[in-house]
Design a protein around this motif. Structure first.
Motif, PDB file in Angstrom:
ATOM      1  N   ARG A 116      59.556  24.713  30.479  1.00  0.00           N
ATOM      2  CA  ARG A 116      58.352  25.529  30.327  1.00  0.00           C
ATOM      3  C   ARG A 116      58.824  26.976  30.314  1.00  0.00           C
TER       4      ARG A 116
ATOM      5  N   LYS B 262      58.607  27.682  19.993  1.00  0.00           N
ATOM      6  CA  LYS B 262      58.164  26.297  19.720  1.00  0.00           C
ATOM      7  C   LYS B 262      58.724  25.823  18.384  1.00  0.00           C
TER       8      LYS B 262
ATOM      9  N   GLU C  36      60.429  18.711  20.679  1.00  0.00           N
ATOM     10  CA  GLU C  36      59.033  18.490  21.099  1.00  0.00           C
ATOM     11  C   GLU C  36      58.900  17.083  21.649  1.00  0.00           C
ATOM     12  N   PRO C  37      58.053  16.835  22.631  1.00  0.00           N
ATOM     13  CA  PRO C  37      57.161  17.791  23.306  1.00  0.00           C
ATOM     14  C   PRO C  37      57.769  18.367  24.582  1.00  0.00           C
TER      15      PRO C  37
ATOM     16  N   GLN D 202      57.401  23.703  26.207  1.00  0.00           N
ATOM     17  CA  GLN D 202      56.060  24.298  26.215  1.00  0.00           C
ATOM     18  C   GLN D 202      56.200  25.747  26.645  1.00  0.00           C
TER      19      GLN D 202
END
Length: 347
Positions: free
Chosen positions: A36, A49, A56-57, A60
């Motif tokens: 994150r 991103k 992904e995912p 973030q």
């Protein structure tokens, strides 16, 4: 208490769009962590991103507009297992030293406060410091620095001269005061927290860029300096004068990841540095590359470094297991990367 983490744990990386931070994010994602990242705007987050879309995912981002606000990281730390705190002002151009010092110290204390309140699962916080925090004036030929050194001289200079202080001293003072604030905070909150800290002190960081730069003016300060210095011949005395120990951005990222995974790294400072350099040693490294690079300044090949200083990084090699890239590999990869970017800038 075990303070280490392993993938697939989640790591918060503050200032994730920065030059070093983007490489730390990549290193962690490549190891299987979830990341994150904190950024100051959606545009910076969306760039990352897209850069890391293959992962992904597991990547973030969250927006933290101003890390010096109390509680700035409260939401960001919820549910993460560790933190890499890289966010800090890196400008050498501040008029008022407090413009650099206050956010550096506040951001560092804020992340620790947020973890204490809202990050019960966090086991370790790795803080990116700087060799600027150790380079106090001392005698020796060469001068040698280790993790035992603290640059109290820069702090004294700021206190004595205020807004008239040299901007490099302001930056160094910010690094000393932010790191000291972290160690003091940990001491004051002994027994109240379930995490420990590690500080990593990079020298002059060079190497390929992952962060966004759409023009030379958008390069971070070390990359910008390298970009211009490798395009134009420096005067002989300036070319051979010691200017920094150099370290590869990828190696510093590796050290951050290792610092999460190796238990005995907890509570330690680590210098990240390879070799003392002058612009001449960089010219020589680039000109002796195979295949050779065109249009690199020549200077005075082989001329020794004057007023040399050595930053000892043996502890990082012994505990974190880092095998540093050579100055030549770092410099060649960076020139090639910048030349690719240059082709896009002029397209």
């Amino acid at each position: 208490m075990m303070h280490t983490i392993q993938a697939p744990a989640t790591v918060l990386v503050t200032g994730a769009s920065g030059y070093l931070a983007a490489s730390i994010v990549k290193e962690l994602l490549d190891r299987g962590y979830s990341v994150r990242g904190t950024v100051r705007s959606a545009a910076k987050g969306d760039y990352l991103k897209n850069l890391f879309k293959a992962h992904e995912p597991r990547f973030q981002y969250v927006i933290v507009p101003d890390m010096s606000n109390a509680g700035a990281y409260d939401d960001a730390v919820v549910g993460v297992d560790a933190v890499a705190h890289t966010a800090s002002p890196t400008t050498m151009a501040a008029r008022d030293p407090q413009d650099v010092i206050k956010p550096a110290v506040a951001g560092t204390v804020n992340i620790l406060e947020s973890v204490k309140k809202y990050g019960p699962s966090v086991k370790r916080v790795v803080i990116t410091g700087s060799c600027g925090a150790i380079v106090q004036p001392k005698s020796g030929d060469p001068v040698v620095y280790t993790e035992a050194d603290w640059n109290d001289h820069a702090v004294d200079e700021v206190q004595a001269k205020g807004v008239n202080v040299d901007s490099v001293q302001s930056y160094h003072a910010s690094k000393v005061l932010a790191e000291r604030a972290a160690w003091n905070w940990v001491e004051e909150h002994k027994g109240e927290t379930s995490f420990d800290i590690v500080t990593i002190l990079p020298a002059f960081v060079l190497g390929p860029l992952l962060n966004e730069a759409k023009s030379p003016s958008q390069l971070n300060e070390s990359s910008q300096l390298f970009y211009y210095k490798t395009k134009t011949e420096a005067p002989p005395n300036a070319a051979t004068a010691f200017f920094a120990n150099v370290v590869d951005v990828r190696d510093v990222a590796f050290m951050h990841a290792q610092a999460f995974e190796i238990e005995k790294a907890g509570g330690e400072r680590f210098i990240a540095a390879v070799a003392p350099s002058s612009w001449q040693t960089i010219y020589d490294a680039l000109n002796s590359a195979n295949p050779p690079l065109a249009n690199i300044p020549k200077g005075t090949p082989g001329a020794p470094i004057s007023n040399c200083a050595i930053f000892v990084s043996k502890k990082a090699q012994d505990i974190l297991g880092v095998k540093f890239r050579s100055l030549q590999e770092t410099a060649v990869d960076m020139v090639n990367d910048l030349r690719e970017k240059e082709a896009q800038w002029s397209a």
